[in-house]
Write a protein that holds these residues in place. Sequence first.
Motif, mmCIF file in Angstrom:
data_model
loop_
_atom_site.group_PDB
_atom_site.id
_atom_site.type_symbol
_atom_site.label_atom_id
_atom_site.label_comp_id
_atom_site.label_asym_id
_atom_site.label_seq_id
_atom_site.Cartn_x
_atom_site.Cartn_y
_atom_site.Cartn_z
ATOM 1 N N ALA A 76 -5.327 -7.212 0.170
ATOM 2 C CA ALA A 76 -4.057 -7.982 -0.161
ATOM 3 C C ALA A 76 -3.029 -6.684 -0.456
ATOM 4 C CB ALA A 76 -3.948 -9.020 -0.996
ATOM 5 N N LEU A 77 -3.656 -6.022 -1.565
ATOM 6 C CA LEU A 77 -2.970 -5.095 -2.218
ATOM 7 C C LEU A 77 -2.605 -3.923 -1.046
ATOM 8 C CD1 LEU A 77 -1.538 -3.630 -4.485
ATOM 9 C CD2 LEU A 77 -3.612 -2.659 -5.090
ATOM 10 N N ALA A 78 -3.817 -3.570 -0.367
ATOM 11 C CA ALA A 78 -3.723 -2.459 0.813
ATOM 12 C C ALA A 78 -2.697 -2.953 1.638
ATOM 13 C CB ALA A 78 -4.895 -2.249 1.194
ATOM 14 N N ASP A 79 -2.335 -4.106 2.050
ATOM 15 C CA ASP A 79 -1.679 -4.491 3.110
ATOM 16 C C ASP A 79 0.032 -4.249 2.632
ATOM 17 O OD1 ASP A 79 -3.414 -5.277 4.941
ATOM 18 O OD2 ASP A 79 -3.227 -7.338 4.377
ATOM 19 N N LEU A 87 -1.574 3.118 -2.625
ATOM 20 C CA LEU A 87 -2.958 2.173 -2.810
ATOM 21 C C LEU A 87 -3.579 2.609 -4.117
ATOM 22 C CD1 LEU A 87 -4.346 -0.363 -2.428
ATOM 23 C CD2 LEU A 87 -5.738 1.208 -0.802
ATOM 24 N N VAL A 88 -4.074 4.102 -3.862
ATOM 25 C CA VAL A 88 -4.717 4.655 -5.204
ATOM 26 C C VAL A 88 -3.639 4.506 -6.433
ATOM 27 C CG1 VAL A 88 -5.634 6.807 -5.899
ATOM 28 C CG2 VAL A 88 -6.116 5.995 -3.880
ATOM 29 N N THR A 89 -2.556 4.892 -6.189
ATOM 30 C CA THR A 89 -1.726 4.847 -7.606
ATOM 31 C C THR A 89 -1.535 3.435 -8.060
ATOM 32 O OG1 THR A 89 -0.272 6.855 -6.644
ATOM 33 C CG2 THR A 89 0.586 5.419 -8.576
ATOM 34 N N ARG A 90 -1.343 2.381 -7.320
ATOM 35 C CA ARG A 90 -0.942 1.170 -7.875
ATOM 36 C C ARG A 90 -2.476 0.545 -8.399
ATOM 37 N NH1 ARG A 90 2.703 -2.155 -3.500
ATOM 38 N NH2 ARG A 90 2.519 -3.703 -5.180
#
Length: 271
Positions: A76-79, A87-90
């Motif tokens: 869900a986050l990757a989307d 993505l890595v930062t978040r």
Amino acid sequence: MHTFTVEEPDVTSAWIAACRALDRKDNTARTGYHTVVRIGDATADDRRFRGDLDLVRLSKGLHPTETVASTIFPAALADRCASHTELVTRYRKLYETIRRYPGNNRGTYFGRLIGYPAADGGRIDQIGKVIDRLTRQSAASGAMTAAYEIDVAHPDDADQGTGDAAVTADALVHSAERDNSLRGFPCLSHCSFQLDRDGVLHCAALYRSHFMFERAYGNYLGLGRLTRYVAQRAGLRLGTLTVMAGYAQLDGPVTRIRPLLMGAQSLIPAA
């Protein structure tokens, strides 16, 4: 020693086949060693079956399978991220909060995959390294037939620049310097990605132990989604997932699981 190898087209049928291979009259312990589960598309499953399984899981105080899957890959986050860097930062910003949830106090698999502990105290984004290597190698010529490996790799090992399109890249989870408990995290030791010559990416995952009811279904989904993500970022097509377990156990309420394994009517009313 009881063992098995199963090969199925999707997560649901693979999980059922693996559980049935353990739930045998001649295997009263319901355990197996050096088991192999190969899944044609580990991003595909029967959503209604998953809902039935989750009903049993919730009755035993376990999280839904989707929660288990997200510890390996936060789909869900990757989307919501435009790039792998985002993505890595978040995820790293959220990591301390994620670790406060029950069962995550020692971290998550995705956290280890994008933040493997380095000797200098830093963190190594292994997934980023894998994506970069696969992207470069898939565009190279002079493919070799295979890349032979014994797992002595470290995430900082440099790409040798051989031009292999048939390339293998590891993403480690277990850290010898800090993972000394006999049980618990991490049961997943490493993921190994293989690039087929026709632009298809396969993944092999090694578990030191695998609990079929508590973890396996969600693990298969998470690993499938991780492989699809890496493939998409590297411009490749999704291939198979192979999961090897040194020790596998059919845990949980077996009498309640058996109707699902036998294809009983769904516990969820039809819409």
